[in-house]
Scaffold this motif. Structure first.
Motif, mmCIF file in Angstrom:
data_model
loop_
_atom_site.group_PDB
_atom_site.id
_atom_site.type_symbol
_atom_site.label_atom_id
_atom_site.label_comp_id
_atom_site.label_asym_id
_atom_site.label_seq_id
_atom_site.Cartn_x
_atom_site.Cartn_y
_atom_site.Cartn_z
ATOM 1 N N ALA A 277 0.737 -1.216 -0.024
ATOM 2 C CA ALA A 277 -0.061 0.053 0.046
ATOM 3 C C ALA A 277 0.938 1.306 0.066
ATOM 4 C CB ALA A 277 -0.774 0.202 1.220
ATOM 5 N N ARG A 278 0.304 2.287 -0.609
ATOM 6 C CA ARG A 278 1.101 3.605 -0.692
ATOM 7 C C ARG A 278 0.224 4.880 -0.414
ATOM 8 N NH1 ARG A 278 4.250 5.888 -5.979
ATOM 9 N NH2 ARG A 278 2.219 5.550 -6.493
ATOM 10 N N ILE A 279 0.454 5.661 0.400
ATOM 11 C CA ILE A 279 -0.542 6.697 0.992
ATOM 12 C C ILE A 279 0.199 7.777 0.353
ATOM 13 C CG2 ILE A 279 -1.611 8.028 2.820
ATOM 14 C CD1 ILE A 279 -1.442 5.179 4.218
ATOM 15 N N LEU A 280 -0.573 8.725 -0.368
ATOM 16 C CA LEU A 280 0.034 9.895 -1.103
ATOM 17 C C LEU A 280 -0.896 11.198 -0.690
ATOM 18 C CD1 LEU A 280 0.235 8.776 -4.772
ATOM 19 C CD2 LEU A 280 2.056 8.629 -2.872
ATOM 20 N N PRO A 281 -0.189 12.328 -0.120
ATOM 21 C CA PRO A 281 -0.964 13.593 0.417
ATOM 22 C C PRO A 281 -1.733 14.006 -1.006
ATOM 23 C CG PRO A 281 1.338 13.893 0.043
ATOM 24 C CD PRO A 281 1.302 12.331 -0.234
ATOM 25 N N SER A 282 -3.052 14.152 -0.604
ATOM 26 C CA SER A 282 -3.895 14.418 -1.905
ATOM 27 C C SER A 282 -5.110 15.000 -1.414
ATOM 28 C CB SER A 282 -4.049 13.287 -2.728
ATOM 29 O OG SER A 282 -4.582 12.150 -1.951
ATOM 30 N N GLU A 283 -5.910 15.126 -2.370
ATOM 31 C CA GLU A 283 -7.468 15.954 -2.181
ATOM 32 C C GLU A 283 -8.454 14.885 -1.747
ATOM 33 O OE1 GLU A 283 -5.450 16.224 -4.679
ATOM 34 O OE2 GLU A 283 -4.848 18.319 -5.009
ATOM 35 N N HIS A 347 -10.038 13.272 -10.554
ATOM 36 C CA HIS A 347 -9.847 14.129 -11.915
ATOM 37 C C HIS A 347 -11.288 14.440 -12.700
ATOM 38 C CE1 HIS A 347 -5.906 14.757 -11.325
ATOM 39 N NE2 HIS A 347 -5.363 13.651 -11.404
ATOM 40 N N LYS A 348 -11.842 13.250 -12.493
ATOM 41 C CA LYS A 348 -13.394 13.153 -13.215
ATOM 42 C C LYS A 348 -14.275 14.309 -12.594
ATOM 43 C CE LYS A 348 -16.706 10.320 -14.452
ATOM 44 N NZ LYS A 348 -16.972 10.342 -16.002
ATOM 45 N N LEU A 349 -14.146 14.359 -11.416
ATOM 46 C CA LEU A 349 -15.201 15.533 -10.818
ATOM 47 C C LEU A 349 -14.458 16.742 -10.622
ATOM 48 C CD1 LEU A 349 -16.354 13.271 -7.653
ATOM 49 C CD2 LEU A 349 -17.670 13.674 -9.963
ATOM 50 N N SER A 350 -13.041 16.857 -10.637
ATOM 51 C CA SER A 350 -12.421 18.212 -10.211
ATOM 52 C C SER A 350 -12.252 18.936 -11.582
ATOM 53 C CB SER A 350 -11.303 18.018 -9.415
ATOM 54 O OG SER A 350 -10.320 17.171 -10.216
ATOM 55 N N SER A 351 -12.144 18.164 -12.735
ATOM 56 C CA SER A 351 -11.670 18.751 -13.977
ATOM 57 C C SER A 351 -13.018 19.662 -14.705
ATOM 58 C CB SER A 351 -11.137 17.782 -15.066
ATOM 59 O OG SER A 351 -12.223 16.878 -15.547
ATOM 60 N N SER A 352 -13.989 19.499 -14.338
ATOM 61 C CA SER A 352 -15.022 20.164 -15.116
ATOM 62 C C SER A 352 -16.127 20.091 -14.009
ATOM 63 C CB SER A 352 -15.554 19.338 -16.377
ATOM 64 O OG SER A 352 -16.737 19.950 -16.896
ATOM 65 N N ASP A 353 -16.864 21.425 -14.416
ATOM 66 C CA ASP A 353 -18.220 21.874 -13.613
ATOM 67 C C ASP A 353 -19.420 21.348 -14.214
ATOM 68 O OD1 ASP A 353 -16.585 22.829 -11.634
ATOM 69 O OD2 ASP A 353 -16.582 24.934 -12.330
ATOM 70 N N GLN A 354 -19.326 20.825 -15.721
ATOM 71 C CA GLN A 354 -20.442 20.286 -16.356
ATOM 72 C C GLN A 354 -20.792 19.219 -16.231
ATOM 73 O OE1 GLN A 354 -21.952 23.045 -18.025
ATOM 74 N NE2 GLN A 354 -20.217 24.387 -17.155
ATOM 75 N N ILE A 355 -20.425 18.201 -15.226
ATOM 76 C CA ILE A 355 -20.812 17.040 -15.106
ATOM 77 C C ILE A 355 -22.298 17.010 -14.384
ATOM 78 C CG2 ILE A 355 -20.359 14.634 -13.845
ATOM 79 C CD1 ILE A 355 -17.520 15.364 -13.714
ATOM 80 N N ASN A 356 -23.290 16.435 -15.169
ATOM 81 C CA ASN A 356 -24.798 16.475 -14.701
ATOM 82 C C ASN A 356 -25.120 15.151 -13.857
ATOM 83 O OD1 ASN A 356 -25.144 19.251 -15.633
ATOM 84 N ND2 ASN A 356 -25.619 18.385 -17.464
ATOM 85 N N HIS A 357 -24.323 14.093 -14.055
ATOM 86 C CA HIS A 357 -24.910 12.935 -13.667
ATOM 87 C C HIS A 357 -23.736 11.934 -13.298
ATOM 88 C CE1 HIS A 357 -26.615 8.717 -13.785
ATOM 89 N NE2 HIS A 357 -27.806 9.359 -13.025
ATOM 90 N N LEU A 358 -24.029 11.239 -12.209
ATOM 91 C CA LEU A 358 -22.666 10.396 -12.054
ATOM 92 C C LEU A 358 -23.404 9.023 -11.395
ATOM 93 C CD1 LEU A 358 -19.580 9.796 -11.621
ATOM 94 C CD2 LEU A 358 -20.132 10.259 -9.255
ATOM 95 N N ALA A 359 -23.174 7.963 -12.381
ATOM 96 C CA ALA A 359 -24.003 6.696 -12.124
ATOM 97 C C ALA A 359 -23.122 6.045 -10.904
ATOM 98 C CB ALA A 359 -23.935 5.725 -13.353
#
Length: 659
Positions: A277-283, A347-359
């Protein structure tokens, strides 16, 4: 169920409570009888009394049937007791859950039970281990040694130079073959218990106050025992075959008996497992789902999440940070960017504000059947980094309890350590986006000690990154999270276990009587053990799938309109909050809001690590519950303090995602 109110605002037991208590007591007694009987069976199994008296009698009663054959004895001895325990556990948990929904009993901590729960070993290959765990581990090892020594002693008494020569072996070779076989039988005991600690839907673990997550270390211990024992088992047979010039035995695949090749493949596969396992400082990401108000869960529960847009096959467990009491229609989990899956999601959620739906598909929640946090005078929660997530759910649950029920709430102290000041934003998750409209209740006493170890001072407001909230528009197919077996899920699980076992027995009885039995007795062939094993696995899988599907469809028909209501599309503004409220310019006037009330209870410490010994020993109270979730060294340090004897009021409990 009715609860009669007394004059002092408490509650006195009603006839319904007494009946439920009686059912719980009888269920616990029956479970104890079956458990002790099973243990006695394991103890007696290596003895001559079992082999010469008990086993022949059981084979006559259960193994001579034309419907089950020799397998009937195995089903009665090993499968039936576990099914009975699981069904009784479901009944016990059902009535325990009903009682916990109406009562908050405070228990006095201390005495022998408290001493047995204290950490005994802090550092070492076993991790943090309590006195009780050491006792049970010692008893299990004693059972293994007793079985091996008794098997060996009884069998060695029958081995003579004459009997060995009759099989073309010398005396030492005959004894080595006997020892190798008995080592394998000892490994079977470990295999019998191997997967019990990690069964997520088990009723046995919650009945004992455990969860599959807290029992992972037992699974690891058993796994290491299995690999060590079967490695020795295999080496003994290899030495035997080499000494007898029968190395060809290593490639024998016997369809009637045990296959050597299959065992060798399984052993090599087990030896090839490595864990890293590797733990990285992140968001960090907080996902919030709609849930049915009738779905309740305890703090520190986990939810398995699958996001097809990231990976269609990967399911990952995350700690639930919400409280079903405080947020009856919402469920939240926190995900930190640590591996490929979580990085891709971030990256999928933070790269764009135009995501309207997440399955998203979910499984759970899984957690303890009940918690005893209210039994303490004070709670101290020590966390490192993302280890704060299980404590968020506890704090939210305590806040809801202080608002809705008249009971004493323990004083809460949260000691959290972060590497950088940007991670202080995790404290914004202590309170939900909704659910609290006014300041915190005066009945709850919260104190937060936040330590930022690598930053000497708070970052400027311009450099601080605000929390961004995305609101997704639900599609027509979206459903709120609800219990798949309805409100009486434990009773339905017990019914599924009992009925699936009954269906399995009926199908196997018919197949054995009209298909396997004629082959074994009317021809020169014997139905192979491999084919029989595959057939049994297939039948039990079909039985479980059939009964569980029927139960699910029944509950969907009965509760579908309420439980599985469509998620409504609510058009609300996207609020944002900033970690600057915890550090930069924090001397401004405190507003009358829950978030700012929490800020007022927070002390920030930059460029230093928490003095855990001082912080823990300074907590007052006759019973102080100490929970820790974080790096290994932090857990060891807290356990060492609690077990040192410097304070008799500290009761340790570790919450860990790695062992």
């Amino acid at each position: 169920m009715e609860i009669s109110k007394s004059n002092n605002g408490g509650s006195s037991p009603s006839s319904g409570d007494e009946f439920q208590g009686m059912i719980k007591g009888v269920t616990k007694f029956l479970m104890m009888v079956i458990f002790l009987g099973t243990i006695m069976l394991w103890i007696m199994m290596p003895t001559l009394t079992y082999r010469n008296k008990w086993l022949p009698l059981m084979r006559i009663k259960f193994g001579a049937s034309t419907y089950f054959g020799a397998t009937g004895t195995t089903l009665f001895m090993f499968m039936f007791p576990m099914i009975a325990l699981a069904c009784l556990g479901c009944v016990y948990l059902h009535f325990k859950k009903r009682k916990s929904m109406h009562h908050n009993d405070r228990e006095t901590k201390g005495g022998v039970l408290s001493a047995l729960r204290r950490p005994m070993l802090v550092k070492g290959p076993l991790g943090i281990v309590s006195v009780t765990e050491i006792m049970f581990l010692a008893m299990f090892v004693a059972l293994l040694l007793w079985s091996f020594i008794t098997y060996l002693r009884n069998n060695f008494a029958t081995i003579t130079p004459k009997t060995a020569a009759a099989h073309g072996e010398s005396l030492w070779q005959a004894k080595l073959a006997s020892a190798a076989l008995r080592i394998g039988l000892m490994g079977n005991i470990c295999l019998a218990f191997l997967f019990l600690p990690v069964a997520r839907g088990s009723s046995l673990l919650p009945a004992l106050g455990l969860t599959s997550e807290s029992s992972i270390k037992y699974h690891i211990w058993l796994g290491h025992m299995v690999m060590a024992i079967f490695t020795l088992h295999g080496l003994c047979y290899i030495i035997l075959w080499v000494s007898m010039n029968e190395v060809s035995e290593m490639i024998m695949w016997d369809t009637k008996d045990i296959s050597n090749v299959a065992g060798e493949i399984a052993l090599l596969a087990g030896l090839a497992m490595l864990l890293s396992a590797r733990i990285l400082p992140s968001e960090t990401i907080e996902l919030t789902f709609s849930k049915n108000p009738k779905l309740v869960y305890t703090p520190t529960s986990i939810l398995f999440v699958n996001i097809p847009g990231v990976s269609k096959v990967q399911w990952h467990p995350f700690t639930i940070t919400s409280s079903s009491k405080l947020e009856p229609e919402k469920l939240s989990v926190v995900i930190k960017k640590e591996g490929k899956w979580s990085t891709k999601l971030y990256h999928k959620l933070s790269s764009s504000d135009q995501i309207n739906h997440l399955a998203v598909s979910v499984e759970g929640p899984y957690g303890p059947a009940s918690t005893d946090f209210l039994s303490h005078d004070a709670l101290v929660m020590v966390s490192g980094g993302s280890g704060i997530t299980p404590f968020i759910s506890i704090i939210r649950d305590m806040i809801a309890t202080s608002q809705n029920q008249k009971c004493k709430i323990p004083k809460i102290t949260l000691i959290c350590a972060f590497k950088h000041s940007s991670e202080i934003s995790m404290l914004d998750l202590v309170l939900p986006l909704s659910g609290l409209e006014t300041e915190l209740s005066s009945n709850i006493d919260i104190k937060i000690e936040a330590f930022i170890t690598r930053d000497k001072e708070a970052r400027s407001e311009a450099a601080m990154e605000k929390i961004k909230t995305l609101w997704f528009k639900p599609s027509l197919s979206d459903q709120s999270i609800s219990s798949i077996l309805g409100p009486n899920s434990w009773l339905w699980l017990g019914a599924i276990l009992a009925s699936s076992f009954l269906v399995f027995m009926i199908i196997i009885g018919i197949i054995t009587r009209y298909y396997i039995y004629p082959i074994d007795h009317n021809t020169n062939k014997i139905y192979s053990l491999t084919s029989k094993t595959i057939l049994y696995i297939l039948v039990i899988s079909v039985s479980i799938m059939g009964t569980s599907s029927a139960a699910m469809l029944w509950n969907k028909k009965k509760h579908g309109n309420v439980e599985n209501k469509q998620v409504q599309n609510v058009d609300v503004p996207s609020p944002t909050s900033s970690p600057t409220s915890w550090g930069y310019n924090s001397s401004r006037e405190i507003e009358s809001s829950p978030q700012q009330s929490l800020v007022q209870c927070t002390n920030l410490h930059f460029g230093e690590r928490p003095n855990l010994k001082k912080l823990l020993l300074d907590v007052e109270g006759s019973s102080v519950g100490v929970l820790v979730c974080g790096p290994k060294k932090m857990r060891q340090k807290v356990a060492e303090i609690c077990s040192s004897g410097l304070a008799k009021n500290l009761h340790f409990e570790s919450i860990s995602f790695s062992w």
